[in-house]
Structure formats: structure tokens, C-alpha cells
Design an enzyme around this catalytic site. Structure first.
Site, short mmCIF file in Angstrom:
data_model
loop_
_atom_site.label_atom_id
_atom_site.label_comp_id
_atom_site.label_asym_id
_atom_site.label_seq_id
_atom_site.Cartn_x
_atom_site.Cartn_y
_atom_site.Cartn_z
NE ARG A 177 -7.52 -5.51 -1.01
CZ ARG A 177 -7.99 -5.32 0.24
NH1 ARG A 177 -8.84 -4.34 0.51
NH2 ARG A 177 -7.60 -6.08 1.22
CB SER A 227 -3.06 -10.95 -2.48
OG SER A 227 -2.71 -11.13 -1.14
CD GLU A 297 -5.65 -7.20 -4.14
OE1 GLU A 297 -6.22 -8.16 -3.59
OE2 GLU A 297 -4.89 -6.42 -3.53
C1 LIG Z 1 4.64 -7.46 -0.63
C2 LIG Z 1 3.30 -6.80 -0.90
C3 LIG Z 1 2.31 -6.85 0.07
C4 LIG Z 1 1.07 -6.24 -0.17
N1 LIG Z 1 0.11 -6.29 0.81
C5 LIG Z 1 -1.08 -5.69 0.60
C6 LIG Z 1 -2.08 -5.72 1.62
O1 LIG Z 1 -1.89 -6.23 2.72
N2 LIG Z 1 -3.27 -5.13 1.35
C7 LIG Z 1 -3.52 -4.51 0.15
O2 LIG Z 1 -4.62 -3.97 -0.03
N3 LIG Z 1 -2.59 -4.49 -0.83
C8 LIG Z 1 -1.38 -5.05 -0.63
N4 LIG Z 1 -0.43 -5.03 -1.62
C9 LIG Z 1 -0.77 -4.43 -2.94
C10 LIG Z 1 -0.43 -2.91 -3.06
O3 LIG Z 1 0.63 -2.56 -2.17
C11 LIG Z 1 -1.65 -2.04 -2.77
O4 LIG Z 1 -2.68 -2.29 -3.71
C12 LIG Z 1 -1.29 -0.54 -2.83
O5 LIG Z 1 -2.39 0.19 -2.37
C13 LIG Z 1 -0.92 -0.07 -4.23
O6 LIG Z 1 -0.34 1.23 -4.12
P1 LIG Z 1 0.72 1.76 -5.19
O7 LIG Z 1 1.04 3.17 -4.82
O8 LIG Z 1 1.88 0.85 -5.28
O9 LIG Z 1 -0.15 1.73 -6.49
P2 LIG Z 1 0.26 1.25 -7.96
O10 LIG Z 1 0.61 -0.19 -7.95
O11 LIG Z 1 1.26 2.18 -8.53
O12 LIG Z 1 -1.15 1.43 -8.70
C14 LIG Z 1 -2.25 0.63 -8.33
C15 LIG Z 1 -3.52 1.26 -8.87
O13 LIG Z 1 -3.73 2.52 -8.22
C16 LIG Z 1 -3.79 3.56 -9.19
N5 LIG Z 1 -3.18 4.76 -8.62
C17 LIG Z 1 -1.96 4.88 -8.03
N6 LIG Z 1 -1.78 6.15 -7.59
C18 LIG Z 1 -2.90 6.84 -7.92
C19 LIG Z 1 -3.34 8.19 -7.75
N7 LIG Z 1 -2.60 9.12 -7.14
N8 LIG Z 1 -4.57 8.52 -8.21
C20 LIG Z 1 -5.35 7.61 -8.83
N9 LIG Z 1 -4.99 6.33 -9.04
C21 LIG Z 1 -3.79 5.95 -8.58
C22 LIG Z 1 -3.08 3.04 -10.43
O14 LIG Z 1 -3.57 3.66 -11.60
C23 LIG Z 1 -3.45 1.55 -10.36
O15 LIG Z 1 -4.73 1.33 -10.90
C24 LIG Z 1 0.82 -5.60 -1.40
C25 LIG Z 1 1.83 -5.55 -2.37
C26 LIG Z 1 3.06 -6.14 -2.12
C27 LIG Z 1 4.14 -6.05 -3.17
#
Ligand SMILES: Cc1cc2nc3c(=O)[nH]c(=O)nc-3n(C[C@H](O)[C@H](O)[C@H](O)COP(=O)(O)OP(=O)(O)OC[C@H]3O[C@@H](n4cnc5c(N)ncnc54)[C@H](O)[C@@H]3O)c2cc1C
Length: 308
Positions: A177, A227, A297
Site C-alpha cells: 500500500r 479496509s 490505510e
Molecule cells: C468497498 C471498498 C473496497 C475496497 N477494497 C480494496 C481492496 O480490495 N484493495 C485495496 O487495495 N483497496 C481497496 N479499497 C480502497 C480503495 O478503493 C483503493 O485504495 C483505491 O486504489 C483508491 O483509489 P481512488 O481512485 O478512490 O483514490 P482516492 O481515494 O481518491 O485517493 C487515494 C490516494 O491516492 C492518491 N491519488 C489518487 N489519484 C491519484 C493520481 N492520479 N495521482 C497521484 N495520486 C493519486 C490520493 O492523493 C490519495 O493519497 C476499497 C475501498 C472500498 C470503499
């Protein structure tokens, strides 16, 4: 000052891509958070770079988000500009040899489907993660034994000064992560990945099976950021929290999920303060009982002094 900066943003992108005082509860899967002073949704690489340069020139703090599925925004919101890189910047190109190039804003579910339609295997694990590719590379997202890292070849990023860099996978410091993008504040523009050819029916069946497992085990019907804690070495966060007797434990509108204790949820109009207090309590109680320190996380955005 506010008016002037707004006018400058309008020189970079159309009015419908620039919002003032945008409420962040609309943009996070937790549905929590106050408003951002400025909120932009760029549709092209030039727009992303120009916004970063403008913010630097004007001393405006900025933050980049994707789908908001791993974000807790403070009740006071964010004093500065939030750039949401999502559906407006989400093209993908898939080549015969299994090379996939995709822009940061594409949703993993959509990308996984496109990859499967080309009978390419290796991305099935990501189809149920509700984030963008940008968030996933930054977080080195993973599930069911898969990780973004596995199929990555290289990425194109923008640094905090607005310079575009291409980095190979071995330069990305991808760990559990974590990545160099988090450490240096690099913004993902696009990623190049490579996949093997496989059997299309089996690929779709695997995705369906993983998503069924998710629906069975995770509280997908409730607002969460997945998580809440990283997996502590040698343990599972959810099991520790459950063993500590915290199943369903609630503070204000925030609660530990009954279905999966690793998920803290926004049960009833939780504030960021409720959520942070619950995180702190869970960490304290688990540490007291088992001597293990849970580490969030979920990423925090904004000023949390009022919540602390
Ligand atoms: C129901 C549910 C289930 C999930 N299951 C998993 C799982 O199985 N495994 C897992 O790893 N995660 C899981 N997650 C967490 C999440 O979906 C992941 O961490 C995902 O990768 C975050 O992506 P996001 O676009 O929503 O990022 P955001 O939440 O918008 O941002 C997260 C981080 O990424 C950065 N970021 C976003 N876009 C960019 C970009 N273009 N350039 C640089 N930095 C950027 C942000 O600054 C921030 O630090 C889950 C979440 C939910 C709600």
C-alpha cells in the site's frame, strides 16, 4: 483573491470543470467531509500541468484525488484546490501483444472489463476495487493475492513543479500500500501494463467469483473506505478488532462493521470527527489488548486539529 484565482482557472479549463466551495461528501465513498475552496476535474494532460503550475505560482495548496474510495476529508474541508482525476481523463489503449496503456482516471472495474474482453489475464483481482488507476498505483492497491505492481511496466507522472517524468516499475518503490508517488507527491497521468493471453470465459468467471466473495464478506451496501487499517505483519486487522470485542462498536454515526470488522463505516451521518475518534479508539483498544499498533490505510485530507 478568490475571484482572481477562479478567473485564472477559467483560462485553463471550461467553467463546468471548475467549482467553488464544493462539498467533499459527494466525492468520497465515506460520504464525509466539508468543502474544498476550489475543485477541478481536468480532462487533459495540459490542464493538469497548467493547474499545478498555477497553484505553485499563486501559493495555492493543492491535492489530487481519484474516486475518493480511500479518503477521509475533515469536517472543515480543504483550504486550497482539489483536482479530481477521474472519468474525464480515462482513456485506455489495448494492443495485440497484451500491452495496456491507460489514463489515471479510469475506474479499475471498467479497465478490468476491457482487459478481460481482450482475453488478457492478470487484472481480475482489481475488478472489485472501487478506485481509479491513479489511486491504485499510488496505493499499490491489491486484493486476493494480486497487486497493481505485478503487471506494471512504467508510468508517466507529473512532479509537484509540473514536470512530466517517465518512471520504470523498479523506480516506483512499490510496497504494501505504498509507492514513490505517495512519498514524492507525484501525480499519475498514465500507466503501461502488460498481460498474458488467457481464456475469456475463465477470466470473466474469476472476476465474478471474486466479486461474489466481496459481496458475501464486505459491507458493500454501507458507506466505507474499504479496509480502514493496513494489515499488521503476522495478523489480520479485522480479526484483531473482532477479538477485541469491537464488532458493531459505534461512536456518533461511525461504527465498526458487523459484517467485516476491518471496515469502519459511516453508519448514520457520521462526521469526520466521529470517524477519527473511532479510528483512535480502535487503535487504542487493540494495542491495549494485543500490543499490536494498527496503522490507518485510509488517507486523511484537510485539517484534523478540530477532530483530534
Ligand atoms: C468497498 C471498498 C473496497 C475496497 N477494497 C480494496 C481492496 O480490495 N484493495 C485495496 O487495495 N483497496 C481497496 N479499497 C480502497 C480503495 O478503493 C483503493 O485504495 C483505491 O486504489 C483508491 O483509489 P481512488 O481512485 O478512490 O483514490 P482516492 O481515494 O481518491 O485517493 C487515494 C490516494 O491516492 C492518491 N491519488 C489518487 N489519484 C491519484 C493520481 N492520479 N495521482 C497521484 N495520486 C493519486 C490520493 O492523493 C490519495 O493519497 C476499497 C475501498 C472500498 C470503499
Amino acid at each position: 483573491m478568490e475571484e482572481l484565482f477562479y478567473q485564472k482557472l477559467l483560462r485553463i479549463m471550461p467553467e463546468n470543470q471548475v467549482k467553488l466551495k464544493e462539498s467533499m461528501d459527494k466525492h468520497t465513498t465515506l460520504h464525509i467531509g466539508g468543502s474544498a475552496d476550489y475543485f477541478v476535474t481536468p480532462a487533459g494532460t495540459e490542464e493538469i500541468i497548467e493547474v499545478i503550475r498555477l497553484c505553485n505560482k499563486e501559493g495555492m495548496p493543492f491535492y489530487v484525488m481519484g474516486n475518493g474510495s480511500n479518503l477521509l476529508v475533515s469536517d472543515d474541508g480543504y483550504r486550497g484546490l482539489i483536482m479530481k482525476i477521474a472519468e474525464d481523463y480515462s482513456q485506455e489503449w489495448i494492443k495485440e501483444d497484451g500491452t495496456v496503456i491507460a489514463q489515471a482516471g479510469i475506474l479499475l472495474s471498467k479497465l478490468a472489463n476491457r482487459i478481460a474482453k481482450h482475453s488478457l489475464t492478470g487484472f481480475e483481482f482489481a475488478s472489485g476495487i472501487p478506485g481509479t488507476l491513479g489511486g491504485a498505483v499510488t496505493m499499490n492497491a491489491g486484493a486476493y493475492g494480486g497487486e497493481i505492481k505485478q503487471n506494471l511496466i512504467s508510468v508517466k507522472v507529473v512532479d509537484t513543479d509540473g514536470n512530466v517524468l517517465t518512471l520504470r516499475k523498479d523506480e516506483l518503490e512499490l510496497g504494501y500500500r505504498t509507492s514513490i508517488l505517495q512519498k514524492k507527491g507525484y501525480i499519475l497521468l498514465e500507466a503501461t501494463m502488460k498481460f498474458e493471453h488467457g481464456n475469456q470465459e475463465e477470466i470473466f468467471a474469476r472476476m465474478q467469483d471474486l466479486n461474489r466473495q466481496r459481496r458475501e464478506k464486505q459491507p458493500l451496501e454501507q458507506f466505507s473506505a474499504g479496509s480502514t487499517f493496513k494489515r499488521p505483519e503476522g495478523y489480520f486487522a479485522g480479526k484483531l478488532i473482532s477479538d477485541a470485542g469491537l464488532k458493531g462498536y459505534q461512536i456518533g454515526g461511525a461504527a465498526v462493521s458487523d459484517k467485516h470488522c476491518g471496515f469502519l463505516i459511516n453508519k448514520e451521518n457520521a462526521t469526520a470527527k466521529d470517524f477519527v475518534t473511532l479510528i483512535q479508539e480502535v487503535i487504542r483498544i487493540v494495542h491495549e489488548k494485543y500490543g499490536v499498533t494498527l496503522e490507518p490505510e485510509v488517507r486523511f485530507l484537510g485539517d484534523f486539529r478540530r477532530e483530534a
